[in-house]
Motif scaffolding. Structure first.
Motif, short mmCIF file in Angstrom:
data_model
loop_
_atom_site.label_atom_id
_atom_site.label_comp_id
_atom_site.label_asym_id
_atom_site.label_seq_id
_atom_site.Cartn_x
_atom_site.Cartn_y
_atom_site.Cartn_z
N PRO A 193 -26.14 -30.42 21.50
CA PRO A 193 -24.71 -30.34 21.79
C PRO A 193 -23.95 -29.59 20.71
N LEU A 194 -22.89 -28.93 21.13
CA LEU A 194 -21.99 -28.28 20.18
C LEU A 194 -21.06 -29.32 19.56
N PRO A 195 -20.41 -29.00 18.45
CA PRO A 195 -19.48 -29.96 17.84
C PRO A 195 -18.41 -30.40 18.85
N ALA A 196 -18.24 -31.71 19.00
CA ALA A 196 -17.34 -32.25 20.02
C ALA A 196 -15.88 -32.26 19.57
N GLY A 197 -15.65 -32.18 18.27
CA GLY A 197 -14.28 -32.28 17.79
C GLY A 197 -13.88 -31.14 16.89
N PRO A 198 -13.83 -29.89 17.43
CA PRO A 198 -13.39 -28.78 16.58
C PRO A 198 -11.97 -28.99 16.11
N ASP A 199 -11.67 -28.49 14.93
CA ASP A 199 -10.32 -28.57 14.40
C ASP A 199 -9.34 -28.00 15.43
N ARG A 200 -8.28 -28.77 15.73
CA ARG A 200 -7.37 -28.39 16.80
C ARG A 200 -6.67 -27.06 16.52
N THR A 228 -4.15 -10.24 19.58
CA THR A 228 -3.69 -11.50 20.17
C THR A 228 -4.81 -12.48 20.50
N HIS A 229 -6.06 -12.00 20.57
CA HIS A 229 -7.17 -12.84 20.98
C HIS A 229 -8.35 -12.69 20.02
N ARG A 230 -9.20 -13.70 20.04
CA ARG A 230 -10.39 -13.71 19.18
C ARG A 230 -11.66 -13.32 19.93
N GLY A 231 -11.60 -13.30 21.25
CA GLY A 231 -12.77 -12.97 22.05
C GLY A 231 -12.38 -12.53 23.43
N LEU A 232 -13.34 -11.92 24.15
CA LEU A 232 -13.08 -11.41 25.49
C LEU A 232 -14.32 -11.63 26.36
N VAL A 233 -14.08 -12.10 27.58
CA VAL A 233 -15.12 -12.17 28.60
C VAL A 233 -14.77 -11.14 29.66
N VAL A 234 -15.72 -10.31 30.00
CA VAL A 234 -15.54 -9.27 31.01
C VAL A 234 -16.33 -9.66 32.25
N ALA A 235 -15.65 -9.77 33.38
CA ALA A 235 -16.31 -10.04 34.66
C ALA A 235 -16.53 -8.70 35.35
N LEU A 307 -17.49 -21.89 20.66
CA LEU A 307 -18.24 -21.29 19.56
C LEU A 307 -17.31 -20.70 18.51
N LEU A 308 -16.28 -20.00 18.95
CA LEU A 308 -15.32 -19.41 18.01
C LEU A 308 -14.59 -20.51 17.24
N ALA A 309 -14.21 -21.59 17.92
CA ALA A 309 -13.52 -22.68 17.26
C ALA A 309 -14.40 -23.35 16.22
N ALA A 310 -15.72 -23.30 16.44
CA ALA A 310 -16.66 -23.90 15.49
C ALA A 310 -17.01 -22.95 14.35
N GLY A 311 -16.45 -21.73 14.37
CA GLY A 311 -16.69 -20.78 13.29
C GLY A 311 -17.92 -19.92 13.45
N ALA A 312 -18.48 -19.84 14.66
CA ALA A 312 -19.70 -19.06 14.87
C ALA A 312 -19.41 -17.57 14.73
N GLY A 313 -20.36 -16.86 14.11
CA GLY A 313 -20.28 -15.41 14.00
C GLY A 313 -20.93 -14.74 15.19
N ARG A 314 -20.89 -13.41 15.21
CA ARG A 314 -21.39 -12.69 16.38
C ARG A 314 -22.86 -12.97 16.66
N ASP A 315 -23.69 -12.99 15.63
CA ASP A 315 -25.12 -13.23 15.85
C ASP A 315 -25.36 -14.63 16.41
N ASP A 316 -24.63 -15.61 15.89
CA ASP A 316 -24.76 -16.97 16.41
C ASP A 316 -24.31 -17.03 17.86
N ILE A 317 -23.25 -16.30 18.19
CA ILE A 317 -22.74 -16.31 19.56
C ILE A 317 -23.75 -15.66 20.50
N ALA A 318 -24.32 -14.54 20.08
CA ALA A 318 -25.34 -13.89 20.91
C ALA A 318 -26.53 -14.80 21.13
N GLU A 319 -26.94 -15.52 20.10
CA GLU A 319 -28.06 -16.44 20.21
C GLU A 319 -27.72 -17.59 21.16
#
Length: 325
Positions: A193-200, A228-235, A307-319
């Motif tokens: 599981p990912l961290p359940a309580g990321p800093d708000r 304005t944003h930290r990440g993007l999902v493209v559909a 993942l971003l809220a938990a401080g993950a970097g790009r490599d961690d996100i890709a993994e």
């Protein structure tokens, strides 16, 4: 200890036109035929009295925290009633952080309680059965409606009004409730599981945009997104394609933030290296986009924001997407 039922808002709690405030959890459960006969102790609590479409990440993570404490104190399982508008997303959010063997079951309704053929009571009864079923332990967060059990990872809301709206196009349901018995056909694999309580504050700052690619899309709406944003999902189209003219803009954004490529089709994966034209999945991966595998755009956005809220970097996100997609 039995089951803790956490009642939010949504259609299941709407008494009907002109009939005042929403129904409480106690009123919802009191209207369920056969619930008392199950012999399952119910601890019913009212939390987050808002429609499904108004829920936030932070609010639902608070619901998960309440559920987690209840299980730690001895509850056999948890049922959450909520509006169905965002249920496929909140279910996956819960699944990503849920650390327990006890089932976390989400349900709701497509018809208000005063309507003919209201489905809420049957869905609550089925959800409580699943929450106490030994066969459902270890399956993570589950969505139970229409006497079907769906994995949070795969479930989609596929119709605006049908009581059979929830489906899992890539896999089908995990199980069914038949003659009052929970029949699980398979259990999905679980991940750490990912961290359940990321800093708000970090959660609030981890804004993730969703861009649905359309015919003749030049990406004009993406201008300034990196500010304005930290990440993007493209559909993207089909297996993960975009107009050739859009590809350079997505590549430029990928230099500043994680950009995740998904398919807008509703089922099936994005590919990795079958097509090579400008705007193809091969071209976009070469430009730094991360492929989502089978994750649909809405689920991908939930995962990326956590993942971003938990401080993950790009490599961690890709993994993480390679593992969970």
């Amino acid at each position: 200890m039995g089951v803790v039922l956490l009642a939010l808002g949504g259609t299941i709690s709407v008494p009907g036109r002109g009939r005042g405030a929403r129904l409480s959890g106690a009123e919802i459960t009191a209207a369920v035929p056969g619930l008392t006969e199950l012999g399952v102790p119910l601890d019913v609590r009212d939390v987050q009295a808002v429609p499904g479409g108004s829920l936030t990440f932070a609010q639902f993570l608070d619901v998960v925290a309440i559920a987690s404490r209840a299980v730690a104190e001895g509850a056999d399982g948890v049922v959450v009633t909520q509006g169905t508008d965002s249920l496929e997303e909140t279910a996956f959010l819960a699944d990503l952080v849920w650390p327990h063997e006890a089932p976390f079951v989400l349900t709701g309704a497509m018809r208000q309680p005063a309507m003919a053929g209201a489905d809420g009571p049957a869905n609550v009864l089925a959800a409580v059965r699943v929450a106490t079923a030994p066969e459902a332990r270890g399956a993570g967060a589950l969505v139970v409606l229409n006497d079907e059990v769906h994995a949070a990872r795969w479930v989609r809301k596929t119709h605006s009004t049908s009581t059979a709206t929830f489906a899992s196009p890539n896999t089908g349901p995990l199980g069914h409730i038949v003659e009052g018995r929970v029949r699980m056909l398979l259990i999905p694999p679980r991940h750490e599981p990912l961290p359940a309580g990321p800093d708000r504050k970090r959660l609030e700052d981890a804004r993730v945009a969703l861009h649905v690619v359309t015919l003749d899309d030049d990406g004009d709406r993406l201008q300034g997104l990196e500010a304005t944003h930290r990440g993007l999902v493209v559909a993207g189209f089909g297996v993960g394609h975009v107009p050739g003219a859009l590809a350079p803009r997505l590549g430029a954004l990928a230099e500043h933030m994680p950009v995740v490529l998904t398919s807008r089709t509703g089922s099936g994966p994005v590919l990795r290296h079958t097509y090579s034209a400008p705007g193809s999945e091969t071209d976009l991966r070469r430009r730094g986009l991360i492929d989502s595998g089978f994750l649909d755009p809405y689920k991908a956005r939930v995962l990326l924001r956590l993942l971003l809220a938990a401080g993950a970097g790009r490599d961690d996100i890709a993994e993480a997407f390679a593992l969970r997609g």
